[in-house]
Design a protein around this motif. Structure first.
Motif, PDB file in Angstrom:
ATOM      1  N   ILE A  13      23.599  12.488 -29.510  1.00  0.00           N
ATOM      2  CA  ILE A  13      23.097  12.537 -30.879  1.00  0.00           C
ATOM      3  C   ILE A  13      22.749  11.145 -31.375  1.00  0.00           C
ATOM      4  N   SER A  16      19.522  10.165 -29.894  1.00  0.00           N
ATOM      5  CA  SER A  16      18.451  10.938 -30.522  1.00  0.00           C
ATOM      6  C   SER A  16      18.123  10.396 -31.904  1.00  0.00           C
ATOM      7  N   TYR A 174      11.696  26.628 -35.055  1.00  0.00           N
ATOM      8  CA  TYR A 174      12.963  26.624 -35.789  1.00  0.00           C
ATOM      9  C   TYR A 174      13.554  28.032 -35.863  1.00  0.00           C
ATOM     10  N   THR A 219      15.748  18.856 -41.461  1.00  0.00           N
ATOM     11  CA  THR A 219      15.410  19.398 -40.147  1.00  0.00           C
ATOM     12  C   THR A 219      16.472  19.043 -39.117  1.00  0.00           C
ATOM     13  N   MET A 220      16.922  17.791 -39.130  1.00  0.00           N
ATOM     14  CA  MET A 220      17.975  17.367 -38.206  1.00  0.00           C
ATOM     15  C   MET A 220      19.249  18.163 -38.433  1.00  0.00           C
ATOM     16  N   GLU A 221      19.600  18.349 -39.694  1.00  0.00           N
ATOM     17  CA  GLU A 221      20.806  19.111 -40.031  1.00  0.00           C
ATOM     18  C   GLU A 221      20.703  20.542 -39.490  1.00  0.00           C
ATOM     19  N   LEU A 223      18.808  21.653 -36.931  1.00  0.00           N
ATOM     20  CA  LEU A 223      18.859  21.679 -35.468  1.00  0.00           C
ATOM     21  C   LEU A 223      20.287  21.516 -34.958  1.00  0.00           C
ATOM     22  N   ILE A 224      21.030  20.577 -35.549  1.00  0.00           N
ATOM     23  CA  ILE A 224      22.424  20.376 -35.148  1.00  0.00           C
ATOM     24  C   ILE A 224      23.238  21.636 -35.431  1.00  0.00           C
ATOM     25  N   PRO A 230      18.908  17.055 -31.663  1.00  0.00           N
ATOM     26  CA  PRO A 230      17.946  16.609 -32.675  1.00  0.00           C
ATOM     27  C   PRO A 230      16.886  15.675 -32.112  1.00  0.00           C
ATOM     28  N   MET A 233      13.078  16.274 -32.227  1.00  0.00           N
ATOM     29  CA  MET A 233      12.180  15.843 -33.300  1.00  0.00           C
ATOM     30  C   MET A 233      11.243  14.717 -32.879  1.00  0.00           C
ATOM     31  N   THR A 255      16.707  19.840 -24.311  1.00  0.00           N
ATOM     32  CA  THR A 255      17.083  19.765 -25.725  1.00  0.00           C
ATOM     33  C   THR A 255      17.871  21.001 -26.161  1.00  0.00           C
TER      34      THR A 255
END
Length: 263
Positions: A13, A16, A174, A219-221, A223-224, A230, A233, A255
């Motif tokens: 992470i 990333s 997503y 978006t990161m939140e 995906l995690i 992440p 992205m 990923t």
């Protein structure tokens, strides 16, 4: 052993996030340049030389046309059990399809528009016994709606799949990411690009950048939350909205966007 897995995950992470932050800095610079774009000659700053036809590793960027149901980079038509319209529906349509030996699936097709998340939840609630798999065919659309659909899909513990000849582009991945198990055919296309932000021309650049960074943080939140690296992205942040980056098998699996690649 558990501690080692946590450390490995943390390193992944951190790596990333480093690349995501670099990409965000580049995006901010591009935003500043966009204010000067009106002064450039026609065609400047664009890429009209993109190839067409199927992609291969290292040759993965194509023009993005959300109206086309079967883009020219696709190799294989959809199976006969799936009815694909000539043009993409302007908003998501939901139906239950029979995939033969694979059983029934919920089929989502069309652009992701405002209100589609609520419509999808109503559709799920209307099914007496909902299939456990969701198949997708969408050029993307509203990112927030995609997040909502994805979270409702994960709450229902459904799987996601990409059938041959179908596409999942822009914000559609997503939704795909929300499946408990996520399978993709080698002959499907999963692609990403930068989110489109309709910021007013009079908005100061620093405020526009702040809005973009907030959106990327969301978006990161997400995906995690879905268990996806992440670092995915990086591919979207490096690809302009008028282009699409088609992910290859190693990227899908690496990923964790896909948990299985199907022949």
């Amino acid at each position: 052993m558990f501690s080692e897995r946590l450390d490995t995950s943390r390193i992944t992470i951190q790596r990333s996030l480093k690349w995501v932050l670099v990409a965000q800095a580049v995006l901010a610079a591009l935003l500043v340049l966009s204010h000067l774009q009106a002064q450039w000659p026609p065609g400047a700053g664009g890429n009209d030389a993109l190839p067409s036809g199927p992609t291969t590793p290292g040759d993965q960027v194509r023009h993005y046309d959300p109206s086309r149901s079967f883009p020219d980079f696709m190799r294989t038509p959809a199976p006969s059990t799936v009815k694909i319209p000539g043009d993409m529906p302007p908003r998501l349509q939901f139906e239950v399809i029979d995939r033969g030996e694979l059983g029934e699936a919920i089929f989502l097709k069309g652009r992701i528009s405002s209100g589609d998340a609520e419509r999808f939840m109503s559709f799920l609630a209307s099914l007496e016994e909902a299939p456990k798999v969701v198949s997708l065919h969408s050029p993307g659309g509203n990112v927030s709606e995609a997040f909502e659909i994805g979270r409702s899909l994960r709450a229902a513990e459904l799987d996601t799949t990409m059938l041959p000849g179908l596409v999942c582009l822009s914000s559609c991945p997503y939704i795909f990411a929300a499946g408990v198990n996520r399978s993709a055919s080698k002959d499907a296309a999963v692609g990403m690009h930068q989110h489109y932000y309709d910021t007013p021309g009079y908005m100061p650049v620093f405020l526009a950048v702040e809005e973009i960074q907030y959106g990327q943080g969301e978006t990161m939140e997400y995906l995690i939350e879905m268990g996806i690296d992440p670092g995915l992205m990086v591919h979207s942040l490096n690809t302009p909205p008028k282009e699409i980056y088609i992910l290859v098998e190693d990227e899908l699996l690496g990923t964790r966007l896909a948990t299985e690649i199907l022949d």
